[in-house]
Design a protein around this motif. Structure first.
Motif, PDB file in Angstrom:
ATOM      1  N   TRP A 144      47.724  37.881  28.089  1.00  0.00           N
ATOM      2  CA  TRP A 144      48.087  38.412  29.401  1.00  0.00           C
ATOM      3  C   TRP A 144      49.575  38.209  29.634  1.00  0.00           C
ATOM      4  O   TRP A 144      50.104  37.120  29.388  1.00  0.00           O
ATOM      5  CB  TRP A 144      47.278  37.719  30.500  1.00  0.00           C
ATOM      6  CG  TRP A 144      45.847  38.112  30.465  1.00  0.00           C
ATOM      7  CD1 TRP A 144      44.831  37.429  29.878  1.00  0.00           C
ATOM      8  CD2 TRP A 144      45.278  39.296  31.014  1.00  0.00           C
ATOM      9  NE1 TRP A 144      43.653  38.120  30.037  1.00  0.00           N
ATOM     10  CE2 TRP A 144      43.893  39.277  30.731  1.00  0.00           C
ATOM     11  CE3 TRP A 144      45.801  40.383  31.721  1.00  0.00           C
ATOM     12  CZ2 TRP A 144      43.037  40.286  31.135  1.00  0.00           C
ATOM     13  CZ3 TRP A 144      44.932  41.386  32.118  1.00  0.00           C
ATOM     14  CH2 TRP A 144      43.572  41.329  31.825  1.00  0.00           C
ATOM     15  N   HIS A 145      50.251  39.249  30.108  1.00  0.00           N
ATOM     16  CA  HIS A 145      51.696  39.182  30.299  1.00  0.00           C
ATOM     17  C   HIS A 145      52.176  40.334  31.179  1.00  0.00           C
ATOM     18  O   HIS A 145      51.405  41.207  31.544  1.00  0.00           O
ATOM     19  CB  HIS A 145      52.409  39.244  28.940  1.00  0.00           C
ATOM     20  CG  HIS A 145      52.234  40.556  28.246  1.00  0.00           C
ATOM     21  ND1 HIS A 145      51.077  40.883  27.548  1.00  0.00           N
ATOM     22  CD2 HIS A 145      53.044  41.635  28.144  1.00  0.00           C
ATOM     23  CE1 HIS A 145      51.209  42.101  27.044  1.00  0.00           C
ATOM     24  NE2 HIS A 145      52.390  42.584  27.400  1.00  0.00           N
ATOM     25  N   TYR A 146      53.469  40.292  31.501  1.00  0.00           N
ATOM     26  CA  TYR A 146      54.152  41.411  32.142  1.00  0.00           C
ATOM     27  C   TYR A 146      55.572  41.442  31.587  1.00  0.00           C
ATOM     28  O   TYR A 146      56.000  40.535  30.867  1.00  0.00           O
ATOM     29  CB  TYR A 146      54.141  41.303  33.675  1.00  0.00           C
ATOM     30  CG  TYR A 146      54.907  40.134  34.242  1.00  0.00           C
ATOM     31  CD1 TYR A 146      56.257  40.250  34.569  1.00  0.00           C
ATOM     32  CD2 TYR A 146      54.294  38.901  34.447  1.00  0.00           C
ATOM     33  CE1 TYR A 146      56.969  39.174  35.086  1.00  0.00           C
ATOM     34  CE2 TYR A 146      54.983  37.826  34.957  1.00  0.00           C
ATOM     35  CZ  TYR A 146      56.325  37.971  35.284  1.00  0.00           C
ATOM     36  OH  TYR A 146      57.024  36.902  35.789  1.00  0.00           O
ATOM     37  N   HIS A 147      56.305  42.490  31.919  1.00  0.00           N
ATOM     38  CA  HIS A 147      57.670  42.662  31.423  1.00  0.00           C
ATOM     39  C   HIS A 147      58.648  42.713  32.599  1.00  0.00           C
ATOM     40  O   HIS A 147      58.306  43.214  33.670  1.00  0.00           O
ATOM     41  CB  HIS A 147      57.781  43.958  30.605  1.00  0.00           C
ATOM     42  CG  HIS A 147      56.769  44.043  29.510  1.00  0.00           C
ATOM     43  ND1 HIS A 147      56.904  43.370  28.315  1.00  0.00           N
ATOM     44  CD2 HIS A 147      55.581  44.689  29.437  1.00  0.00           C
ATOM     45  CE1 HIS A 147      55.852  43.616  27.561  1.00  0.00           C
ATOM     46  NE2 HIS A 147      55.028  44.420  28.215  1.00  0.00           N
ATOM     47  N   ASP A 186      44.310  46.125  32.904  1.00  0.00           N
ATOM     48  CA  ASP A 186      45.163  45.585  33.966  1.00  0.00           C
ATOM     49  C   ASP A 186      44.483  44.365  34.591  1.00  0.00           C
ATOM     50  O   ASP A 186      43.422  43.928  34.138  1.00  0.00           O
ATOM     51  CB  ASP A 186      45.500  46.657  35.003  1.00  0.00           C
ATOM     52  CG  ASP A 186      44.275  47.174  35.761  1.00  0.00           C
ATOM     53  OD1 ASP A 186      43.233  46.479  35.811  1.00  0.00           O
ATOM     54  OD2 ASP A 186      44.370  48.287  36.312  1.00  0.00           O
ATOM     55  N   SER A 187      45.090  43.821  35.634  1.00  0.00           N
ATOM     56  CA  SER A 187      44.612  42.565  36.214  1.00  0.00           C
ATOM     57  C   SER A 187      43.288  42.690  36.966  1.00  0.00           C
ATOM     58  O   SER A 187      42.756  41.685  37.423  1.00  0.00           O
ATOM     59  CB  SER A 187      45.684  41.976  37.127  1.00  0.00           C
ATOM     60  OG  SER A 187      45.944  42.866  38.195  1.00  0.00           O
ATOM     61  N   GLU A 245      54.633  51.110  30.442  1.00  0.00           N
ATOM     62  CA  GLU A 245      54.238  49.948  31.231  1.00  0.00           C
ATOM     63  C   GLU A 245      55.334  49.672  32.248  1.00  0.00           C
ATOM     64  O   GLU A 245      56.483  49.449  31.872  1.00  0.00           O
ATOM     65  CB  GLU A 245      54.033  48.726  30.346  1.00  0.00           C
ATOM     66  CG  GLU A 245      52.854  48.858  29.411  1.00  0.00           C
ATOM     67  CD  GLU A 245      52.668  47.662  28.503  1.00  0.00           C
ATOM     68  OE1 GLU A 245      51.603  47.558  27.899  1.00  0.00           O
ATOM     69  OE2 GLU A 245      53.590  46.824  28.391  1.00  0.00           O
ATOM     70  N   HIS A 264      52.320  43.896  37.630  1.00  0.00           N
ATOM     71  CA  HIS A 264      51.771  44.738  36.570  1.00  0.00           C
ATOM     72  C   HIS A 264      51.335  43.902  35.357  1.00  0.00           C
ATOM     73  O   HIS A 264      51.666  44.211  34.224  1.00  0.00           O
ATOM     74  CB  HIS A 264      52.787  45.801  36.162  1.00  0.00           C
ATOM     75  CG  HIS A 264      53.155  46.689  37.300  1.00  0.00           C
ATOM     76  ND1 HIS A 264      52.324  47.665  37.793  1.00  0.00           N
ATOM     77  CD2 HIS A 264      54.257  46.707  38.072  1.00  0.00           C
ATOM     78  CE1 HIS A 264      52.896  48.260  38.813  1.00  0.00           C
ATOM     79  NE2 HIS A 264      54.064  47.695  39.008  1.00  0.00           N
ATOM     80  N   VAL A 265      50.563  42.852  35.618  1.00  0.00           N
ATOM     81  CA  VAL A 265      50.028  42.008  34.543  1.00  0.00           C
ATOM     82  C   VAL A 265      49.008  42.830  33.751  1.00  0.00           C
ATOM     83  O   VAL A 265      48.214  43.578  34.325  1.00  0.00           O
ATOM     84  CB  VAL A 265      49.369  40.739  35.121  1.00  0.00           C
ATOM     85  CG1 VAL A 265      48.601  39.978  34.058  1.00  0.00           C
ATOM     86  CG2 VAL A 265      50.431  39.856  35.761  1.00  0.00           C
ATOM     87  N   HIS A 266      49.051  42.685  32.429  1.00  0.00           N
ATOM     88  CA  HIS A 266      48.166  43.462  31.565  1.00  0.00           C
ATOM     89  C   HIS A 266      47.965  42.755  30.230  1.00  0.00           C
ATOM     90  O   HIS A 266      48.640  41.773  29.925  1.00  0.00           O
ATOM     91  CB  HIS A 266      48.755  44.865  31.333  1.00  0.00           C
ATOM     92  CG  HIS A 266      50.121  44.824  30.722  1.00  0.00           C
ATOM     93  ND1 HIS A 266      51.271  44.673  31.476  1.00  0.00           N
ATOM     94  CD2 HIS A 266      50.526  44.881  29.441  1.00  0.00           C
ATOM     95  CE1 HIS A 266      52.324  44.643  30.682  1.00  0.00           C
ATOM     96  NE2 HIS A 266      51.892  44.766  29.423  1.00  0.00           N
ATOM     97  N   SER A 269      58.458  39.466  27.048  1.00  0.00           N
ATOM     98  CA  SER A 269      57.404  39.433  28.053  1.00  0.00           C
ATOM     99  C   SER A 269      57.400  38.079  28.747  1.00  0.00           C
ATOM    100  O   SER A 269      57.977  37.112  28.260  1.00  0.00           O
ATOM    101  CB  SER A 269      56.047  39.697  27.409  1.00  0.00           C
ATOM    102  OG  SER A 269      55.729  38.661  26.508  1.00  0.00           O
TER     103      SER A 269
END
Length: 143
Positions: free
Chosen positions: A62-65, A82-83, A99, A105-107, A132
């Protein structure tokens, strides 16, 4: 520097890039690897072209940018969640994905197939940002 940026962006567009990222989040699965193809900085923004390989049965974590990511599925199938724990897309060889940036926008990207998943992504990040940012599992029954 402008020529390098133009070359990286032209290559990204020509390759019809994909996201991804060996997103060392919570955590990336065993064997997930990434390699930088090209990197340049212009006006405080890093443009990084990167190839990420996700073995069968593994995921990015799980991460976001911190900036948008544009990608291309070079091989395999990407199952993207997605979350809300729901899939927000299944991307096959030749498909593109975008993305959006930020913690809203955690995915996670998962390879539910039986062949390696290879993604090519153009990361457009504030200078010095990581590929990320780690994020906890939002309560999904997987990963």
């Amino acid at each position: 520097m402008h020529r390098t940026l133009s070359t990286a962006l032209a290559g990204a567009v020509a390759a019809a890039l994909l996201v991804g990222g060996s997103a060392h989040a919570t955590p990336a699965g065993p064997g997930v690897t990434g390699r930088v193809i090209s990197r340049t900085t212009a006006n405080g923004t890093d443009y990084i072209l990167r190839e990420v390989t996700i073995p069968p049965g593994q995921a990015t974590g799980w991460h976001y940018h911190d900036g948008p990511l544009y990608g291309f599925v070079k091989q395999g199938t990407l199952s993207h969640y997605d979350s809300t724990c729901e899939t927000d897309g299944v991307y096959r060889t030749g498909d593109t994905i975008q993305e959006p940036a930020g913690p809203a926008h955690v995915h996670i990207g998962r390879n539910l197939g039986d062949t390696p998943l290879v993604l090519v992504g153009l990361y457009v990040l504030p200078h010095g940002s990581p590929f990320s940012e780690d994020a906890p599992n939002p309560g999904c029954s997987f990963e």
